[in-house]
Write an enzyme that holds these catalytic residues in place. Structure first.
Site, mmCIF file in Angstrom:
data_model
loop_
_atom_site.group_PDB
_atom_site.id
_atom_site.type_symbol
_atom_site.label_atom_id
_atom_site.label_comp_id
_atom_site.label_asym_id
_atom_site.label_seq_id
_atom_site.Cartn_x
_atom_site.Cartn_y
_atom_site.Cartn_z
ATOM 1 N N ILE A 87 31.518 10.740 2.372
ATOM 2 C CA ILE A 87 30.935 11.724 3.292
ATOM 3 C C ILE A 87 31.973 12.270 4.263
ATOM 4 C CG2 ILE A 87 30.067 10.171 5.119
ATOM 5 C CD1 ILE A 87 28.294 13.223 3.528
ATOM 6 N N SER A 139 41.002 3.780 9.286
ATOM 7 C CA SER A 139 40.608 3.412 7.932
ATOM 8 C C SER A 139 41.365 2.184 7.491
ATOM 9 C CB SER A 139 40.924 4.595 7.001
ATOM 10 O OG SER A 139 40.998 4.168 5.666
ATOM 11 N N ARG A 140 40.748 1.428 6.579
ATOM 12 C CA ARG A 140 41.412 0.263 6.014
ATOM 13 C C ARG A 140 42.453 0.678 4.987
ATOM 14 N NH1 ARG A 140 36.296 -2.260 3.671
ATOM 15 N NH2 ARG A 140 36.432 -0.148 2.868
ATOM 16 N N LYS A 157 24.052 8.783 9.316
ATOM 17 C CA LYS A 157 22.741 8.212 9.039
ATOM 18 C C LYS A 157 22.884 7.115 7.987
ATOM 19 C CE LYS A 157 21.368 8.837 5.410
ATOM 20 N NZ LYS A 157 21.750 8.594 3.935
ATOM 21 N N ASP A 167 18.341 4.936 1.180
ATOM 22 C CA ASP A 167 19.519 5.648 1.712
ATOM 23 C C ASP A 167 19.331 7.157 1.544
ATOM 24 O OD1 ASP A 167 22.513 5.688 2.656
ATOM 25 O OD2 ASP A 167 22.396 6.931 0.869
HETATM 26 P P1 NAP Z 1 31.577 5.390 0.973
HETATM 27 O O1 NAP Z 1 32.082 6.471 0.095
HETATM 28 O O2 NAP Z 1 31.381 4.030 0.435
HETATM 29 O O3 NAP Z 1 32.537 5.361 2.228
HETATM 30 C C1 NAP Z 1 32.322 4.509 3.315
HETATM 31 C C2 NAP Z 1 33.681 4.247 3.962
HETATM 32 O O4 NAP Z 1 33.481 3.337 5.044
HETATM 33 C C3 NAP Z 1 34.651 3.547 3.028
HETATM 34 O O5 NAP Z 1 35.390 4.489 2.300
HETATM 35 C C4 NAP Z 1 35.502 2.777 3.982
HETATM 36 O O6 NAP Z 1 36.493 3.645 4.469
HETATM 37 C C5 NAP Z 1 34.595 2.465 5.141
HETATM 38 N N1 NAP Z 1 34.143 1.075 5.064
HETATM 39 C C6 NAP Z 1 33.506 0.471 4.045
HETATM 40 N N2 NAP Z 1 33.284 -0.819 4.320
HETATM 41 C C7 NAP Z 1 33.799 -1.032 5.542
HETATM 42 C C8 NAP Z 1 33.890 -2.167 6.377
HETATM 43 N N3 NAP Z 1 33.402 -3.355 5.984
HETATM 44 N N4 NAP Z 1 34.484 -2.044 7.567
HETATM 45 C C9 NAP Z 1 34.988 -0.854 7.960
HETATM 46 N N5 NAP Z 1 34.934 0.270 7.211
HETATM 47 C C10 NAP Z 1 34.337 0.162 6.020
HETATM 48 O O7 NAP Z 1 30.172 5.799 1.608
HETATM 49 P P2 NAP Z 1 29.666 7.259 2.036
HETATM 50 O O8 NAP Z 1 28.903 7.826 0.908
HETATM 51 O O9 NAP Z 1 30.759 8.044 2.627
HETATM 52 O O10 NAP Z 1 28.585 6.828 3.123
HETATM 53 C C11 NAP Z 1 28.942 6.424 4.434
HETATM 54 C C12 NAP Z 1 27.740 6.711 5.331
HETATM 55 O O11 NAP Z 1 27.445 8.102 5.294
HETATM 56 C C13 NAP Z 1 26.469 5.967 4.891
HETATM 57 O O12 NAP Z 1 25.745 5.551 6.015
HETATM 58 C C14 NAP Z 1 25.713 7.039 4.120
HETATM 59 O O13 NAP Z 1 24.309 6.838 4.160
HETATM 60 C C15 NAP Z 1 26.112 8.292 4.884
HETATM 61 N N6 NAP Z 1 25.976 9.522 4.104
HETATM 62 C C16 NAP Z 1 26.450 9.598 2.812
HETATM 63 C C17 NAP Z 1 26.244 10.771 2.087
HETATM 64 C C18 NAP Z 1 26.734 10.938 0.664
HETATM 65 O O14 NAP Z 1 26.372 11.925 0.023
HETATM 66 N N7 NAP Z 1 27.537 10.052 0.118
HETATM 67 C C19 NAP Z 1 25.588 11.842 2.668
HETATM 68 C C20 NAP Z 1 25.205 11.757 3.990
HETATM 69 C C21 NAP Z 1 25.406 10.593 4.689
HETATM 70 P P3 NAP Z 1 37.992 3.138 4.654
HETATM 71 O O15 NAP Z 1 38.361 2.565 3.312
HETATM 72 O O16 NAP Z 1 38.668 4.404 5.004
HETATM 73 O O17 NAP Z 1 38.014 2.120 5.733
#
Ligand code: NAP
Length: 310
Positions: free
Chosen positions: A16, A38-39, A93, A171
């Site tokens: 996101i 970021s990690r 969210k 989600d």
């Molecule tokens: P994602 O692709 O899995 O990315 C989440 C990022 O958070 C990871 O790339 C990582 O970034 C970081 N992270 C993961 N575990 C962590 C930990 N234990 N400690 C610290 N940082 C951590 O997920 P996403 O789809 O972007 O979703 C993230 C949020 O946005 C969720 O709440 C989701 O509901 C919301 N969202 C997602 C979408 C969608 O379409 N995907 C749409 C709207 C909202 P680093 O490796 O850079 O640390």
């Protein structure tokens, strides 16, 4: 009067952040992307990058605000630390992994006098505000939500989403609830629910919810992550003046007079709102969508279904 841009950090460079946050920030002159956290070893070219929030606070450039784009399970300690450091906080969210932690964050933000924004991106979809206005003052007879998507397409390899606090099919489902609780004039509550948990997962893959508003209007929600082929993100509201249909997650609005389809404005809308809240010194923390999800886990029947593998 021109104002200095808000110096913003983004933590969590996942799907996101890359797809939506960075473009929306770059397009909004009220913000300047001042750091990433970021990690991963590297962030964006030319933007100071830190391995964790503590390193940013200790060694980083001056920051006014942070957007937390991590999974919900790790958001509370980051948000609490950011508030303690005097930063304004944008929460992706869902705003937390529990309802009580979001309430606690709100009280920390109020005590510190900083803006806390619990964002609900679907509320900024192009059809949602006109839908809310059209429904105001109409008699609503029935609401049907159909949110059926293919988890393999939209959430490949996202282990956190299947873990406790990751919400599973809620989600995406919470996006529908964020629209529902925004466009209906009366409060909505959960009556009963059935949640389907894959045998090997801690979060549901499908759910069936019966809700009502305080006038007794029946609301049914069908959530499923096993949908292949055409995907559905639809909300249909039957009223005394005909049918309202929000499709494509709120982007496309059909009223008896016709259909309006508009470009995607969700994240630009969220960042415009965040800037307004910061300038006004206000917070916006609506827990209504998360409340209904929490109630579904609290009240719902559970069925075990076949294992799910990515
Ligand atoms: P994602 O692709 O899995 O990315 C989440 C990022 O958070 C990871 O790339 C990582 O970034 C970081 N992270 C993961 N575990 C962590 C930990 N234990 N400690 C610290 N940082 C951590 O997920 P996403 O789809 O972007 O979703 C993230 C949020 O946005 C969720 O709440 C989701 O509901 C919301 N969202 C997602 C979408 C969608 O379409 N995907 C749409 C709207 C909202 P680093 O490796 O850079 O640390």
């Amino acid at each position: 009067m021109s104002m200095a841009p808000i110096r913003l950090a983004v933590q969590g460079i996942g799907k996101i952040a890359r797809d939506q946050h960075f473009p929306a920030i770059a397009a909004n002159p009220a913000f300047r992307l001042a750091a990433t956290v970021s990690r991963q070893p590297a962030g964006l070219d030319g933007v100071p990058h830190f391995s964790d929030l503590e390193a940013l606070i200790a060694q980083g450039p001056a920051i006014d605000a942070i957007a937390l784009c991590t999974p919900p399970q790790v958001r509370y300690p980051l948000a609490a630390r950011a508030i303690e450091a005097g930063l304004r906080v944008f929460l992706e969210k869902p705003p937390g992994a529990t309802l009580s932690e979001v309430v606690a964050l709100r009280s920390l933000a109020d005590a510190a006098g900083v803006t806390l924004f619990a964002s609900w991106h679907s509320r900024y979809a192009a059809g949602v505000e006109p839908a809310r206005q059209w429904l105001a003052g109409r008699r609503i007879e029935k609401v049907s939500i159909i949110w059926r998507e293919d988890v393999r397409v939209w959430h490949p390899g996202q282990d956190w989403i299947w873990q406790p606090g990751g919400l599973g099919v809620f989600d995406p489902g919470i996006n529908a609830l964020s629209i529902l609780t925004h466009i209906l004039p009366e409060p909505v509550y959960l009556k009963d629910a059935t949640l389907q948990f894959p045998q090997n997962r801690a979060a549901p893959i499908a759910a069936d919810l019966h809700l009502a508003d305080t006038l007794g209007t029946p609301i049914h929600m069908d959530l499923d992550w096993r949908q292949t082929g055409p995907q559905s993100w639809d909300i249909i509201v039957e009223t005394d003046a005909g049918r309202l249909h929000l499709a494509k997650g709120g982007a496309v609005l059909t009223l008896p007079a016709g259909t309006q389809e508009n470009p995607d404005i969700e994240y630009p809308g969220l960042y415009a709102r965040f800037a307004d809240l910061i300038r006004a010194g206000l917070s916006d923390v609506d827990t209504a969508p998360l409340c209904i999800v929490a109630d579904s886990f609290l009240r719902g029947n559970r069925k075990t279904v076949e294992p799910f593998d990515d």
